[in-house]
Design a protein around this motif. Structure first.
Motif, short mmCIF file in Angstrom:
data_model
loop_
_atom_site.label_atom_id
_atom_site.label_comp_id
_atom_site.label_asym_id
_atom_site.label_seq_id
_atom_site.Cartn_x
_atom_site.Cartn_y
_atom_site.Cartn_z
N VAL A 79 0.83 -1.21 0.00
CA VAL A 79 0.00 0.00 0.00
C VAL A 79 0.87 1.26 0.00
O VAL A 79 0.54 2.25 -0.68
CB VAL A 79 -0.95 0.00 1.22
CG1 VAL A 79 -1.63 1.35 1.37
CG2 VAL A 79 -1.99 -1.11 1.08
N TYR A 139 2.47 6.46 7.40
CA TYR A 139 1.72 7.45 6.65
C TYR A 139 2.12 8.89 6.97
O TYR A 139 1.89 9.79 6.16
CB TYR A 139 0.22 7.28 6.90
CG TYR A 139 -0.40 6.16 6.11
CD1 TYR A 139 -1.01 6.41 4.89
CD2 TYR A 139 -0.38 4.86 6.59
CE1 TYR A 139 -1.59 5.38 4.16
CE2 TYR A 139 -0.96 3.82 5.86
CZ TYR A 139 -1.56 4.08 4.66
OH TYR A 139 -2.13 3.07 3.93
N THR A 196 -5.17 5.81 3.86
CA THR A 196 -4.81 6.26 2.51
C THR A 196 -5.70 7.43 2.10
O THR A 196 -5.22 8.41 1.51
CB THR A 196 -4.95 5.11 1.51
OG1 THR A 196 -4.08 4.03 1.91
CG2 THR A 196 -4.57 5.56 0.10
#
Length: 710
Positions: A79, A139, A196
């Motif tokens: 990812v 992230y 995301t």
């Protein structure tokens, strides 16, 4: 904005509104028709399938099954599009071949270090707490929130706050995040999908990153480590601002010897973007050269200064340096009300404020100070008139200082339109930013503490209207960094000179030994304790002539001084903490409570034991703690008079004690109520100056503290 239509910054574990879920489902052409995927997981599972995820079987994704760390690693690496082919070997011996690249990449990206140096824990189920940490590190999302969870330990708290603030999860219940719960495959899919989405939203918004320092006070001994911390942030966020909130001047031999020029060399090298003035920048105003050192500091700076409420126009040393305007093209070495920085196509306004208390606690000369609220209001409006709606106040007024003068909390409350306050003056260590939401828009307040011990970092996300919608901030410990070799080499000529000075005599001789032995200053009156507090009282009287008592904690006196020449090195050994002067307004009752606390552990040694000047008392160490003080008298200028518990007295001490250090809750109460002034003079400087005024240094024990039980 005229009403509270903005989204609240501080989310709870059950209600978050910071990140909208307005994305269309991400559907892969290869998505399987799994029969165990309920509607709430459909989009998340389709998203993972698009990233290469597979089900447990052709018809089962395994939504309710726990996910092993090794499988979680593969999914996260995919990812995040990590370089799984070229990452260095992790050193873990329990990772199957199919996952080696993913685990190597996660470790290289500092997302996980495994269970031990050699074990990744591949076959263990990943917990929700571990997953929170992975997502936080992977992230880099900005966000913090109030939590109602009772199972979130300190290690996980910032990560969980980030997840909640970005609407990634609400926990397993209103009171439980489920830190130790194994994560299910469906939950993992949801976490990654929403993370995301949040990342894409934050990348589309305007992100402002700020590094900040304050109250460094000449402490450049660790500047090479601060440089490393700054370099690390810039490597990730090259557009970060670097700001200083004042009081670079005064406090160490580096300043005494180089008058700010050593500090300036490194500030220029580190490419500061702006600085405001602290009260100590004006300490030399009464000297033979007046504010020449400050004027030279300004002229030599390779960055501009911001100061909306300080007027230098009546001091000829600053002629041509100050401009009463908002500058879009600020010149280095000049002073402006405010400046405009363009970052990623967005204009950010920065203005400065200095405490109105400065004329009372420093030597300002012809420099004048005006209302911080009035000038802040005017300057914010000036920015808005130019269409600038992202505004930083760079202040040296104190986080929670006395409202008799000014503080950041009141600034945020009274002046609408300030998005961020980068503060100084009170040496407040704000491990996390404070948010004020009294107005139509929130204001984020940060401060690092003191002496360059930490580099402050703050990330702020703005919506199109210039309103802060999310934020995250922390302090980076400078001591934990490796020293930058180039900066260390630059420092050496300065440090060599300072080291040599430490061996120099202050041109004062002690007739006899000055007793600072640990077992003595923490149990009884000593001649050194008397000498130090006499110096404190003398300095405090030059600021507030009504000061009648000085107190200092015995734990702050670390060594004795031998008979003979007194060196600067000896003084710095006696008082190595660089504590600053504070003047408290106390009742006689509070002073008596402090005396009871001082002797509560007598005759055992106690760092809270007070040495004193202008005050003497007797006590009985055989009585119960809290009932030991028999009598107390205060020097009224000509004689000693009985302490009046109903009267008020001005009492000098160090700010460590004034803020409640060593358990002085009665002092902390006075501090919290704004009854403490902080002129800020550093202990060893006050002591040195006082010694140099004495014809003979031969203090005696004078029965200021008497235990009748002895």
């Amino acid at each position: 904005m005229t009403n509270k239509s903005y989204r609240k910054l501080l989310a709870t574990a059950t209600t978050t509104t910071l990140v909208a879920s307005a994305f269309a489902p991400v559907v892969s052409a290869d998505a399987k028709e799994f029969t165990d995927v309920p509607d709430r997981y459909t989009d998340a599972v389709n998203f993972l399938v698009s990233k290469g995820a597979k089900g447990l079987t052709e018809s089962q994704f395994g939504t309710e099954k726990f996910i092993k760390r090794v499988d979680a690693a593969i999914l996260l690496a995919n990812v995040l599009d990590l370089d799984t082919a070229n990452a260095p070997e992790s050193g873990f011996t329990d990772v199957p071949k199919r996952a080696e690249g993913a685990v190597n990449a996660l470790k290289a990206a500092n997302i996980t270090n495994g269970k031990t140096a050699t074990s990744f824990g591949s076959e263990s189920n990943i917990t929700r707490g571990e997953l929170a940490l992975w997502i936080q590190r992977g992230y880099g999302l900005v966000g913090t929130a109030e939590l109602s969870f009772t199972d979130v330990k300190e290690t996980y708290e910032p990560a969980v706050k980030m997840l909640v603030a970005n609407n990634i999860t609400k926990g397993v219940s209103q009171t439980q995040f489920g830190i130790e719960h194994p994560a299910k495959r469906g939950d993992y899919a949801t976490f990654l999908h929403k993370a995301t989405q949040a990342k894409e939203l934050q990348e589309e918004a305007f992100n402002l990153s700020i590094m900040h320092t304050n109250d460094t006070h000449g402490h450049i001994e660790d500047i090479a480590k601060r440089a490393t911390a700054i370099e690390k942030i810039r490597a990730k966020k090259p557009d970060s601002l670097l700001l200083d909130a004042g009081d670079v001047f005064s406090g160490t031999l580096y300043f005494n010897e180089f008058l700010g020029q050593a500090d300036l060399k490194f500030m220029n090298y580190l490419e500061y973007d702006a600085m405001t003035f602290g009260n100590h920048e004006f300490d030399l105003g009464a000297s033979e050269n007046g504010h020449k050192a400050l004027a030279d500091f300004v002229k030599g700076a390779e960055f501009p200064f911001v100061s909306a409420n300080v007027d230098f126009s009546k001091d000829d040393l600053f002629t041509g340096l100050q401009h009463s305007e908002i500058s879009k093209e600020a010149t280095d070495g000049q002073i402006y009300n405010g400046i405009v920085k363009e970052i990623d196509g967005e204009k950010v306004g920065i203005f400065g404020l200095t405490t109105e208390e400065t004329p009372d606690i420093s030597s300002t000369g012809n420099v004048e100070f005006s209302s911080y609220i009035e000038k802040a209001t005017e300057t914010v409006q000036a920015f808005k008139d130019q269409g600038i709606n992202k505004i930083i106040a760079l202040t040296h007024i104190g986080y929670d200082d006395s409202l008799e003068f000014d503080n950041d909390l009141e600034l945020a409350k009274q002046v609408e339109g300030i998005d961020v306050i980068v503060g100084g003056h009170t040496h407040s260590t704000l491990e996390e930013p404070t948010v004020n939401e009294d107005g139509d828009e929130p204001t984020i307040i940060v401060q690092t503490g003191e002496y360059g011990k930490a580099l402050g970092t703050l990330d702020v996300i703005f919506d199109e209207g210039g309103v802060v919608t999310n934020y995250g901030g922390k302090l980076i410990s400078v001591a934990d960094q490796e020293a930058d070799a180039e900066v260390l080499e630059m420092l050496k000529p300065y440090s060599d000179q300072v080291d040599a000075i430490k061996d120099q005599s202050i041109e004062v001789k002690a007739v006899s030994s000055l007793d600072g032995a640990r077992e003595n200053v923490r149990t009884k009156e000593t001649n050194l304790g008397n000498l130090i507090t006499d110096g404190m009282l003398a300095k405090a009287k030059t600021i507030n002539p009504d000061t009648v008592v000085a107190l200092t904690n015995g734990g702050g006196i670390r060594e004795s001084i031998d008979e003979g020449d007194i060196t600067m090195g000896e003084i710095l050994t006696v008082m190595p903490f660089g504590n600053s002067l504070g003047i408290m307004n106390l009742t006689g009752k509070e002073i008596k409570e402090a005396l009871e606390h001082s002797v509560s552990q007598a005759p055992n040694a106690n760092g809270a034991f007070l040495q004193m000047s202008g005050l003497k008392f007797t006590y009985d160490s055989s009585k119960p703690a809290g009932e030991r003080v028999i009598s107390a008298e205060v020097n009224n200028g000509t004689d000693y008079a009985t302490l009046d518990e109903d009267a008020s007295y001005f009492v000098a001490t160090n700010t460590f004690t004034a803020k409640g250090g060593d358990g002085y809750d009665m002092f902390k109460k006075a501090y919290d109520e704004g009854r403490v002034s902080e002129p800020g003079y550093v202990d060893y400087e006050m002591f040195t100056e006082y010694l140099q005024t004495l014809e003979t240094v031969d203090p005696a024990v004078e029965d200021r503290i008497v235990d009748i039980n002895e």
